[in-house]
Design a protein around this motif. Structure first.
Motif, PDB file in Angstrom:
ATOM      1  N   ARG A  28      61.287 -68.371  27.196  1.00  0.00           N
ATOM      2  CA  ARG A  28      60.213 -69.167  27.804  1.00  0.00           C
ATOM      3  C   ARG A  28      60.414 -70.640  27.466  1.00  0.00           C
ATOM      4  NH1 ARG A  28      55.806 -70.537  24.453  1.00  0.00           N
ATOM      5  NH2 ARG A  28      55.591 -69.313  22.527  1.00  0.00           N
ATOM      6  N   GLU A  83      58.315 -62.814  20.391  1.00  0.00           N
ATOM      7  CA  GLU A  83      58.348 -63.936  21.333  1.00  0.00           C
ATOM      8  C   GLU A  83      59.385 -63.719  22.436  1.00  0.00           C
ATOM      9  OE1 GLU A  83      56.638 -66.515  21.913  1.00  0.00           O
ATOM     10  OE2 GLU A  83      55.376 -66.753  20.131  1.00  0.00           O
ATOM     11  N   ASP A  84      59.144 -64.387  23.525  1.00  0.00           N
ATOM     12  CA  ASP A  84      60.132 -64.435  24.598  1.00  0.00           C
ATOM     13  C   ASP A  84      60.951 -65.714  24.400  1.00  0.00           C
ATOM     14  OD1 ASP A  84      61.607 -64.804  26.868  1.00  0.00           O
ATOM     15  OD2 ASP A  84      59.878 -64.999  28.218  1.00  0.00           O
TER      16      ASP A  84
END
Ligand SMILES: [Zn+2]
Length: 201
Positions: A34, A30-31
């Motif tokens: 974000r 995951e980022d």
């Protein structure tokens, strides 16, 4: 029943959980920057603090016993369909369902009815397994009330089974514990099992 709590203050513990959750997010690809995830580690840390708050069943002290003149009736006290939520200790995924509890008082000793759901909540709010919740509710009642018998049935759905398995959606696991009269007397046990059947009041 697990290790002692570490001695870190709450703020440090929350921060540590937060950092660990961020690591998980990064490592599942995951980022973390974000928008949807920015507050997630903090939220998860707070949530764990809440839903895993009880570490030891021995701490359950907040109950009141009553003396009620029951004569020699020896009728069972039944509290059924008590909802509970817990997290399995193998996968840290939720399992949840209903607990049915009955006991037969001895020496007119009864506990406030609202305390039984509280006891269920108390033993559930930690990493556990269904069998442990079943036994811990029973053992605590035996310790507090020394009743003539205790019956506990737990029916639960396990997300670690349903989310990962095939064709396991909605499967229910049932565990039970019987002591004293419920164990030795088949009629007593049947009375309890009839009593917890759906839709009977
Ligand atoms: Zn599991």
């Amino acid at each position: 029943m697990g290790k002692n709590k570490n001695n870190l203050d709450k703020e440090t513990r929350l921060k540590n959980i937060e950092n660990a959750v961020r690591e998980i997010l990064i490592n599942v690809g995951e980022d973390v920057d974000r928008e949807g995830l920015i507050e997630t580690p903090k939220r998860v840390a707070k949530m764990y603090e809440e839903i895993l708050s009880t570490k030891n069943v021995d701490d359950f002290e907040n109950y009141k016993l009553f003396d009620v003149d029951l004569g020699d009736s020896q009728e069972m006290v039944l509290v059924k369909e008590i909802p509970f939520f817990s997290m399995c200790e193998h996968h840290m995924l939720p399992f949840f369902g209903k607990v049915h509890v009955a006991y037969i008082p001895q020496d007119n000793r009864v506990i406030g009815l609202s305390k039984i759901p509280r006891l269920v909540e108390f033993v559930s709010r930690k990493l556990s397994v269904q069998e442990e919740i079943t036994v811990n509710v029973a053992k605590k009642l035996i310790e507090i009330l020394n009743p003539l018998g205790v019956a506990v049935v737990v029916e639960a759905r396990h997300m670690c089974i349903e989310m990962r398995g095939v064709n396991k959606i909605g499967s229910v696991t049932r565990t039970s514990f019987y002591s004293g009269e419920f164990k030795e007397n088949a009629d007593r046990k049947r009375e309890f099992l009839d009593g917890i059947r759906d839709g009977k009041f």
